[in-house]
Design an enzyme around this catalytic site. Structure first.
Site, PDB file in Angstrom:
ATOM      1  N   ARG A 304     -46.566 -61.279  20.914  1.00  0.00           N
ATOM      2  CA  ARG A 304     -46.457 -59.827  20.756  1.00  0.00           C
ATOM      3  C   ARG A 304     -46.802 -59.120  22.073  1.00  0.00           C
ATOM      4  O   ARG A 304     -46.228 -58.078  22.386  1.00  0.00           O
ATOM      5  CB  ARG A 304     -47.308 -59.324  19.588  1.00  0.00           C
ATOM      6  CG  ARG A 304     -46.963 -57.911  19.159  1.00  0.00           C
ATOM      7  CD  ARG A 304     -47.686 -57.484  17.889  1.00  0.00           C
ATOM      8  NE  ARG A 304     -46.978 -57.847  16.662  1.00  0.00           N
ATOM      9  CZ  ARG A 304     -45.968 -57.173  16.127  1.00  0.00           C
ATOM     10  NH1 ARG A 304     -45.520 -56.081  16.708  1.00  0.00           N
ATOM     11  NH2 ARG A 304     -45.392 -57.582  15.013  1.00  0.00           N
ATOM     12  N   GLU A 704     -50.876 -50.312  12.494  1.00  0.00           N
ATOM     13  CA  GLU A 704     -51.339 -50.650  13.833  1.00  0.00           C
ATOM     14  C   GLU A 704     -50.991 -49.649  14.935  1.00  0.00           C
ATOM     15  O   GLU A 704     -51.814 -49.412  15.824  1.00  0.00           O
ATOM     16  CB  GLU A 704     -50.805 -52.039  14.224  1.00  0.00           C
ATOM     17  CG  GLU A 704     -51.358 -53.126  13.337  1.00  0.00           C
ATOM     18  CD  GLU A 704     -50.695 -54.457  13.600  1.00  0.00           C
ATOM     19  OE1 GLU A 704     -49.554 -54.659  13.145  1.00  0.00           O
ATOM     20  OE2 GLU A 704     -51.315 -55.281  14.267  1.00  0.00           O
TER      21      GLU A 704
HETATM   22  N1  LUZ Z   1     -49.838 -61.343  12.391  1.00  0.00           N
HETATM   23  C1  LUZ Z   1     -48.939 -62.321  12.566  1.00  0.00           C
HETATM   24  C2  LUZ Z   1     -49.674 -60.125  12.920  1.00  0.00           C
HETATM   25  O1  LUZ Z   1     -49.151 -63.429  12.089  1.00  0.00           O
HETATM   26  N2  LUZ Z   1     -47.815 -62.064  13.238  1.00  0.00           N
HETATM   27  C3  LUZ Z   1     -47.556 -60.870  13.800  1.00  0.00           C
HETATM   28  O2  LUZ Z   1     -46.518 -60.680  14.423  1.00  0.00           O
HETATM   29  C4  LUZ Z   1     -48.528 -59.854  13.644  1.00  0.00           C
HETATM   30  N3  LUZ Z   1     -48.354 -58.669  14.212  1.00  0.00           N
HETATM   31  C5  LUZ Z   1     -49.291 -57.745  14.081  1.00  0.00           C
HETATM   32  C6  LUZ Z   1     -50.425 -58.021  13.362  1.00  0.00           C
HETATM   33  N4  LUZ Z   1     -50.612 -59.196  12.783  1.00  0.00           N
HETATM   34 MO1  MOS Z   2     -53.158 -57.894  11.646  1.00  0.00          MO
HETATM   35  S1  MOS Z   2     -53.866 -57.599  13.522  1.00  0.00           S
HETATM   36  O1  MOS Z   2     -54.036 -58.776  10.646  1.00  0.00           O
HETATM   37  O2  MOS Z   2     -51.980 -56.906  11.214  1.00  0.00           O
END
Ligand code: LUZ
Ligand code: MOS
Length: 749
Positions: A304, A704
């Site tokens: 990400r 987020e």
């Molecule tokens: N969790 C995950 C996340 O496993 N994959 C993601 O792309 C993600 N993105 C944001 C927050 N949690």
């Molecule tokens: Mo997440 S950082 O558990 O969306």
């Protein structure tokens, strides 16, 4: 429609794991942590601990009947240390006892001997020594090496960003209850019930259908319970299985802060090149992610970071490289933003550096490079319905940023020791798990014969209001009052194979699944109503609990219709599954369409620095946020404000510190989170006419993205510091604590 949990929370009636009534014979569990950051030849002597009155068992790796392995993405993490230790806080044993006091006493009596090995804490050092969690990745577009000669301005530098503790109110906790036929029931404070189920089964040597995981709600999570609720639930399950008795584990605040993972610290290098008009032609960045001692979710978080390296900007020539570096710290983990905040902080630093060098306002460079409709990201996806420019311009116009700037200059001319600063922060965040397979959700709806509704989904309520949103969607789909809908606990026997409630996508995907399930029941009911009213189903609608024909109300009500359908032996239950369409990504080519869509928004942040003492206030934050057509404006507003504050905390007062691998900011007096006194005046509005066809009821995910508005605070503070000391070169090392401000104001650089 208010948050469903509000009454229970305000009356203190909402139950968390620690509040559940103790089942008969319940034991308390306390973990024994490693106190050295790296070591081998581990010996755990449990004899003294076992002799303590009330201690029922002391468990080590040798007691694990299945695999001693909890790693999700990469299987590199034991549940209990075996032979080696890799971080301070790593569980080496578990003591279970009749009382919490006896368990603590037992834990203190476990003797751990280990031969110390040299530890690594710095990600660049880990990289230099080849200590990588996974192969490094590079994402490229355009002709980066050829682009530099086209540039009139080129600057490069380094950026540091610190870790961040989640400070969820409810610490990590679980309750395991042994059931007949070797089954185990788990109450876990987890965002990922199926991960707990899968790994409990793996560790205990059971099949998944022998493990039931139930989650009512969490007292906050913020990513900290996406992966890291698992070990505690599995430890409780292990102890329950070993003793045949219920076992509860609830970490103390300081245990939780010392032992569990947090946001990844990053150290990064950037180089940015612009033409004479301030267009960014080239951007190269390398991220050194401090992953800690095991993979956890680090590879996904790094992915990400790669995707969000250019934030809301279009840059034709880009190279982004990410290294996930293994160090001897507790494995860092998911935290709201998931690697994107670290990447965006570097992008904004590079722009700020360039602006200072050229001698223009950073706002000009930001504005000149915002994504336009149809621009592509370095990973090959084109921007659809870009709201980057719209939200930016709306902030500039609505809040008159030009005047904001001039009144700040005026203030700064009139004040010698108080200086104001400001910054604008655009955000562009991709919605979908970057691992395509996780983008699925399910729902199970039951309409009872009195017309009330019970709805189960894969979504976990953690305060973010997902249950409220889903109840609203169900009520709208069925044409009934939201008060009729009860959202059940998240339970792996009712909804199986759940993805974590994460990636901001909980309401998006589970809301869609709920809508589909409700639609199925509603179609059946419509057929019954048409028959009862002697008309055709296409003319029937249900609104406000009344059956309408051609839009006019009849005297047939919801409850009577439901009862009639039951009497006719029509099923009043349905299950549905939703998988986000179209998304795909090729990790070899580093190209694809990983996201269903993007969320946009812009914040303008004003601060005042006391240049005698280095302390500061964040005065005002103005936000234009893209919530699509908000599913619930009150809930979304809460997410925008809460996210902002968490981002401000990360950038300002939250300083995560370790010394020799031991946390030294391990409680809430030396790790400072922003409180109500630190909260600025927040004025936020949702972008109008921003319907989003890619998500349920034209909405957008919200969890987020707003955190990243907080990043602007760093640059507003720099702006104020430079008003006091114009010759100070900009530096990019977060958090900007008052100590750091003071050094910047008076230090030798
Ligand atoms: N969790 C995950 C996340 O496993 N994959 C993601 O792309 C993600 N993105 C944001 C927050 N949690
Ligand atoms: Mo997440 S950082 O558990 O969306």
């Amino acid at each position: 429609m208010k948050h469903l949990d509000t009454p229970a929370h305000t009356r203190g009636e909402a139950r968390f794991i620690g509040d559940l009534p103790e089942p008969n014979g319940m034991l308390h569990a306390v973990a024994v942590p490693s106190t050295v950051p790296h070591g081998k030849s581990l010996v755990v002597d449990t004899s003294a601990a076992s002799a303590i009155e009330g201690v029922a068992a002391v468990l080590t790796a040798a007691h694990i009947p299945g695999e001693n392995q909890i790693g999700g993405i990469i299987q590199d993490e034991p549940l209990l240390a075996d032979g080696e230790v890799h971080f301070v806080g790593q569980p080496v044993a578990l003591v279970v006892a009749e009382t919490l006091a006896a368990a603590r006493q037992g834990a203190a009596a476990v003797e751990v001997r280990v031969e110390e090995l040299p530890p690594i804490f710095d990600p660049r050092e880990a990289h230099a020594r080849g200590q990588l969690i996974t192969a490094s990745r590079t994402l490229e577009c355009g002709d980066i090496d050829g682009a530099w000669i086209e540039c009139v301005h080129v600057v490069d530098g380094r950026v540091e960003s610190g870790g961040q503790e989640h400070v969820y109110f409810e610490t990590q906790s679980a309750l395991a209850i042994p059931q007949e036929n070797d089954r185990v029931q788990l109450y876990s404070a987890t965002q990922a019930p199926t991960a707990v189920q899968r790994i409990a089964a793996r560790v205990l040597g059971l099949s998944m259908n022998a493990v039931e995981v139930d989650v009512v709600r969490l007292g906050g999570a913020f990513g900290g319970k996406e992966d890291q609720a698992t070990p505690w639930a599995v430890l409780a399950a292990l102890a329950a299985r070993h003793t045949g008795r219920p076992v509860r584990i609830v970490l103390g605040r300081e245990e939780d802060m010392a032992w569990t993972g947090k946001r990844h610290p990053y150290s990064s290098d950037y180089r940015i090149g612009l033409d004479a008009e301030g267009k960014i032609l080239a951007y190269e960045v390398t991220f050194y992610q401090n992953a800690g001692a095991a993979a956890d979710l680090s590879p996904a978080i790094l992915e990400r970071s790669l995707f969000h390296a250019t934030n809301s900007y279009f840059i034709p020539n880009v190279r982004v490289t990410g290294h996930s570096c293994r160090t001897n710290l507790p494995p860092f983990t998911a935290f709201r933003g998931f690697g994107a905040p670290q990447a965006m902080f570097v992008m904004e630093s590079a722009i700020t550096h360039a602006a200072h060098t050229i001698g223009v306002d950073r706002l000009q460079i930001q504005r000149a490079n915002l994504l336009n409709e149809g621009d592509t990201f370095p990973y090959g996806m084109a921007v659809e319905r870009s709201q980057a420019r719209r939200s930016f311009l709306e902030v500039e116009e609505r809040y008159d940023v030009t005047r904001m700037r001039s009144s700040i200059s005026e203030f700064n001319q009139q004040n010698r020791l108080l200086k104001k600063g400001m910054a604008v922060m655009p955000v562009c965040f991709g919605i979908s798990f970057t691992s395509a397979f996780l983008n699925q959700a399910s729902a199970l709806v039951h309409v009872y014969t009195d017309g009330s509704v019970g709805l189960s989904t894969a979504a976990v309520e953690m305060g973010q209001g997902v249950n409220t949103k889903i109840a609203g969607i169900a009520a709208l789909t069925l044409g009934i009052d939201p008060g009729r809908v009860h959202i059940e606990s998240t339970n792996t026997t009712r909804v199986a194979n759940t993805s974590p409630t994460a990636a901001s996508s909980g309401a998006d995907m589970n809301g869609r699944a709920a809508e589909l399930a409700c639609r199925t029941v509603s179609d059946r009911l419509t057929a019954v109503a048409a028959d009862m009213l002697d008309t055709t189903p296409s003319r029937i609608t249900v609104e406000n609990e009344l059956i309408h024909v051609d839009g006019s109300p009849t005297d047939l009500g919801w409850s009577r219709l439901v009862w009639e359908a039951y009497v006719r032996r029509i099923s009043l239950s349905a299950q549905a599954h939703y998988a986000t369409p179209e998304i795909h990504y090729d990790r070899d080519a580093e190209q694809g369409k990983p996201f269903a869509y993007h969320v946009f928004g812009t914040a303008a942040i004003e601060v005042t620095v006391d240049c005698l003492r280095g302390i500061y206030t964040v005065d005002r934050v103005r936000i234009v946020h893209d919530a699509g057509r908000s599913l619930n404006p009150l809930v979304d507003l809460g997410q925008v404000e809460g996210g902002l504050m968490q981002g401000i905390g990360w950038m300002t007062c939250e300083e995560l510190l370790f010394a020799d691998g031991h946390i030294t900011s391990g409680n809430l007096t030396n790790y400072k989170i922003p409180d109500i006194m630190a909260t600025p005046e927040i004025e936020s509005m949702f972008l109008e006419h921003a319907e989003n066809p890619k998500a349920v009821l034209q909405s957008k995910a919200v969890g987020e993205p707003p955190l990243m508005y907080g990043i602007g605070t760093y640059f507003a503070l720099l702006d104020a510091i430079q008003a006091f000391r114009p010759d100070m070169p900009a530096f990019f090392s977060a958090p900007m604590t008052p100590e750091r401000v003071l050094m910047a104001l008076y230090g030798r650089g």
